[in-house]
Each structure stands twice: as structure tokens, then as C-alpha cells.
Motif scaffolding. Structure first.
Motif, short mmCIF file in Angstrom:
data_model
loop_
_atom_site.label_atom_id
_atom_site.label_comp_id
_atom_site.label_asym_id
_atom_site.label_seq_id
_atom_site.Cartn_x
_atom_site.Cartn_y
_atom_site.Cartn_z
N VAL A 69 40.53 48.19 32.79
CA VAL A 69 41.83 48.78 33.10
C VAL A 69 41.67 49.86 34.16
O VAL A 69 42.00 51.02 33.93
N PRO A 70 41.18 49.46 35.30
CA PRO A 70 40.90 50.42 36.36
C PRO A 70 42.20 50.86 36.98
O PRO A 70 42.97 50.04 37.44
N GLY A 71 42.43 52.15 36.95
CA GLY A 71 43.69 52.71 37.49
C GLY A 71 44.23 51.81 38.58
O GLY A 71 45.36 51.36 38.51
N ASP A 72 43.44 51.54 39.53
CA ASP A 72 43.77 50.61 40.59
C ASP A 72 42.48 50.23 41.27
O ASP A 72 41.67 51.07 41.59
N MET A 73 42.30 48.95 41.47
CA MET A 73 41.04 48.54 42.06
C MET A 73 41.20 48.23 43.54
O MET A 73 40.25 47.96 44.23
N THR A 74 42.43 48.26 44.03
CA THR A 74 42.61 48.03 45.47
C THR A 74 42.28 49.31 46.24
O THR A 74 41.25 49.39 46.89
N LEU B 7 44.69 40.32 36.80
CA LEU B 7 45.22 41.07 37.94
C LEU B 7 46.62 41.57 37.66
O LEU B 7 46.99 42.68 38.04
N LEU C 226 44.16 35.62 37.44
CA LEU C 226 45.44 36.16 37.88
C LEU C 226 46.11 36.96 36.77
O LEU C 226 46.68 38.03 37.02
N PHE D 142 44.14 37.59 46.55
CA PHE D 142 44.49 37.51 45.14
C PHE D 142 44.16 36.13 44.57
O PHE D 142 43.77 36.00 43.41
N ARG E 154 45.59 40.73 25.79
CA ARG E 154 44.27 41.37 25.87
C ARG E 154 43.52 41.20 24.56
O ARG E 154 42.30 41.00 24.55
N PHE F 15 37.03 44.91 46.83
CA PHE F 15 38.24 44.28 47.35
C PHE F 15 38.27 44.26 48.87
O PHE F 15 38.69 43.28 49.49
N ASP G 94 46.49 44.38 34.30
CA ASP G 94 45.92 45.70 34.57
C ASP G 94 45.07 45.76 35.81
O ASP G 94 44.19 46.58 35.92
N GLY G 95 45.36 44.89 36.73
CA GLY G 95 44.70 44.96 38.03
C GLY G 95 45.69 45.45 39.07
O GLY G 95 46.72 46.02 38.71
N PRO G 96 45.37 45.25 40.30
CA PRO G 96 46.21 45.77 41.39
C PRO G 96 47.59 45.13 41.46
O PRO G 96 48.46 45.66 42.13
N LEU G 97 47.78 44.00 40.76
CA LEU G 97 49.10 43.37 40.80
C LEU G 97 49.99 43.82 39.65
O LEU G 97 51.10 43.33 39.49
N ARG G 98 49.47 44.78 38.90
CA ARG G 98 50.23 45.29 37.78
C ARG G 98 51.57 45.84 38.28
O ARG G 98 51.68 46.41 39.34
#
Lengths: 214, 214
Positions: A126-131, B185, B182, A173, B121, A147, B188-192
Motif C-alpha cells: 500500500v505504497p502511498g503512491d508508486m508513480t 494498481l 490491474l 499500466f 485484499r 515506474f 492501492d497502486g497509482p490508479l487508486r
DNA sequence: CTCGAATGTGGACATCGTACACAAGGGGTG
DNA sequence: CACCCCTTGTGTACGATGTCCACATTCGAG
């Protein structure tokens, strides 16, 4: 000491000198062995030869420490990916080189997932944001996050006519989904415990699918 | 009471009657709201109106309870996937039907991930094994696990000539990788936080890629 | 009816995250 | 060089959690 990584002898100075980094380092070791839930605040401070509360001078709470460890783990991912690219034999032509670098991104990612499952899980916990992922803390030696490495590789494909320009948007993606999904299958899904060579083959199959379907 | 799901009033009978299921139910609710780490033994027993230790008559430890909850969550995934298939309009021809059912597998999976991220999850939280995954406890109303549903859909593609037979082996891992990646993503990834319709589009793109690249 | 196996209770302990008050000492200002 | 204050580490404490052990209650087989 304070600089040496061992955590056995008690510090001779009252100040530690580099506690923040020592805690992250300890956290990395915990994460390596047991994944994100193993990075326990008290254990990290113990290893650093310091009382539990000292951590609160550098991190708001356990979550903040875990996040820092996660970023560091992400940097390790980037490192492995860059290493995979660096180990590539010189390419015959630019297009072949771009394609090889693209595949190396995925291969390095999968290699890391298998060699360091604990760190891998921690990196993407659950990385705050990975981008944007605080590009500096999550980057590898080359200064790019995983990324960003993927994005660059995709750009290389476009430049060499291996990927139509209109398919480029959002392609990271698609690629990331497939590779990350496989990584999860490999480390704690039904493909867990696959022989490394079989796992490598599976990885190549997935990358094949991506190249075909992207 | 004992049968009614409320956890407020204290039981009138000394025996609970159905503690095991009550604990799983409580665990599901905890998982729904906070994912796997939120399924706390004491909280579940509290909700069931029972003392913490009572749980040990039905589960070896917290991990065993979590595993049971995970299986139940997996059954919910299967349910959503089956529902997605059931909602399909009647197909023009068999091939179109097979293709629609295949896509519905992925779409249902992604829908569940977005609608119930906590349960999602939990379902895939280092699940002992999600293939055999105790087919009875992890199955949906149709009696199939998510994995089995995917396999059946792929078989349908082969039967209708939409997928060459020599590509069938291992195809579930390619498809599962992409869709699961996907899902991660998205939750809890960047597409959250992507707008549901955009998320749906992303899902269709990934499924397109799978169909093309499988 | 009786008695044993199954199920729930009570109390205790180690560990964890974290809050609050205090101690130590290094660095900038005089 | 002396002083003071802000940063960093210490001590003590509290509530919560998972789990262990001994005990109580009850159901059901004989």
C-alpha cells in the motif's frame, strides 16, 4: 561505531549520530526476512541500540517508519532492474536494443520479487503512491523509480517503431499489471515455489504476452 | 438468538451454538472495512459476544481464523464473477458467448476488487493456495473457485476456436497475472481513486491486451 | 441418571505502539 | 569562552493484542 551497521554493542556516545538511517537499515533487514508486518518499531530500535521512543524523534509513528523502509525497498527494486539492463550484451541494432531493455525491465522486476520476496512485498505494501513515489527516495542508482524505468523503456519502443505511438498512452499500466500480477503469483500465489528456471520461463511468457498485446 | 447475526446483546445460552461461523462472519465485516490486518481475534470474539479465548476452540490461532475469513472472501469473489456472467445478454452465436463469458470473468473480478477492496485484499492475503484453495470453502454459489471459473472460460475459448489449443496450457496464469495486477494498481497502486468509469475502461484495455497476447 | 468430551470463562503474561515528562549535550549567541 | 536552548535519547506508563493454563458449564452418549 554509530557508523558500523552492527547493533550489538551499546553506543558510546549519548547521541547516536545517524539514528534515522540506522532504523531504516534495521527495518530493511526485518522486512527482508518477514515482509512489511515484520518491520516492528521496537525491534528496529533494539537493533539500533536505542530505546523504543527514540524512533519518534525521526518518525511520526510506525507507519512512517514502514513507509521509509518501503521507499528504500523500492530503490532496491530499481537497482535490480537497472542491473538487469546493464548486464545486457551489446545490441545488434537500436531496435533490438530497445526491445531488450524493455524486456529487461520486466525480467529484473521479476528477479527481484523472487530473490527478495520480503523486500518486494514491503516495497509495494500500500505504497502511498508508486508513480511519483518521492522520486528521490525510491529511485535506484540511476535516479529513476521502477515506474520511470518502465516508462523510459516504453518510450524506447516507440522511438524504434516497435510500438505504435497511439498505443503508448497508458501502456505502462498494461505492462505493469501483467508483470506485477505474475510476481504476486510467484511469491505467494499458486506459482509459489516454482523452480527458478520455470519461473523465469513463466516470466518470459508474460512478457511475450505483453509485447503481443500491448 | 445465536442465529441472528447481531452481536450486541449477550447470549442467553451458555453455549453459543454457532461460534465458528459467527467468528468468520465478524471477521468478514472487519476485513471489509480494514483488510486482512483488521481481522483481529479479540474484536471478532467481542462481536460474537464471547470471551477471546473461546475462539481457540474453533481455530488454532489468529492465522487460522484469518485463513477461514480469507476463504469466505474468496467465495464472495467467485460469487461476483458468476453474477457478472449471469447478467450477460444472450449471445448471438456460441463463439461470441464464449468470448463474453471470458471477459466477464475478468470484469467481475475487477468489479469486486473495486467494490470491496478490503475483502479483496483479504481473499488474496498470502492464501495458502488459491488454486486448490479448498474448493468447497472458496467456491461461489456455482461451486467453482475464481480460478476454476477462469479455467472454464478459457476452455470455452478453445472449444470455439478463439484460442489455439497449444496456447491453452498455462493461459490462466497469463490472464490472472494481468487482471490481478490491474486490480492491485486500482485499489492501492497509482490508479487508486480512478473514477469508476475510467477504471472500467482500464479493465477493458487490460482484457483486450490479454485477448491479443494470450 | 451419570459422566466425559466439548465448549466457554477468568486470569495472567509478554509484546507492541505510543503518550508524557525528564535528562543529556551540541551549537549558536553573547 | 560561557551560557542557554533546542534537538535527541531515556524512563515510566497505559491500553490493546495474541496466547497459555486452569477451571466452569453444559450437551449428549451410555
Amino acid at each position: 561505531m554509530a557508523s558500523t551497521g552492527n547493533g550489538k554493542s551499546k553506543r558510546d556516545t549519548y547521541r547516536h549520530g545517524d539514528l534515522r538511517n540506522a532504523l531504516i537499515e534495521a527495518g530493511l533487514e526485518l522486512a527482508r526476512q518477514g515482509g512489511p508486518e515484520a518491520v516492528v518499531l521496537r525491534a528496529a530500535t533494539r537493533q539500533a541500540g536505542v530505546v523504543p521512543n527514540a524512533a519518534y524523534r525521526h518518525f511520526a509513528d510506525r507507519g512512517a517508519l514502514l513507509h521509509a523502509v518501503s521507499q528504500a525497498a523500492m530503490a532496491h527494486v530499481a537497482h535490480t532492474m537497472e542491473a538487469e539492463q546493464a548486464a545486457l550484451p551489446p545490441a545488434e541494432d537500436p531496435a533490438a536494443g530497445a526491445r531488450a531493455r524493455f524486456r529487461a525491465v520486466g525480467t529484473g522486476y521479476l528477479r527481484f520479487a523472487q530473490e527478495e520476496p520480503g523486500l518486494f512485498r514491503t516495497a509495494f505494501h500500500v505504497p502511498g503512491d508508486m508513480t511519483h513515489a518521492a522520486a528521490d527516495t525510491a529511485a535506484g542508482p540511476g535516479g529513476k523509480t521502477p515506474f520511470e524505468l518502465l516508462g523510459t523503456a516504453l518510450d524506447g519502443l516507440v522511438e524504434n517503431g516497435l510500438l505504435p505511438e497511439d498505443r503508448r498512452p497508458g501502456a505502462e499500466f498494461l505492462a505493469w499489471s501483467a508483470v506485477h500480477g505474475l510476481a504476486v503469483l510467484l511469491i505467494d500465489g499458486p506459482l509459489r515455489g516454482l523452480h527458478p528456471t520455470q519461473a523465469h520461463d513463466a516470466g518470459q511468457h508474460v512478457i511475450d504476452m505483453i509485447e503481443r498485446g500491448i
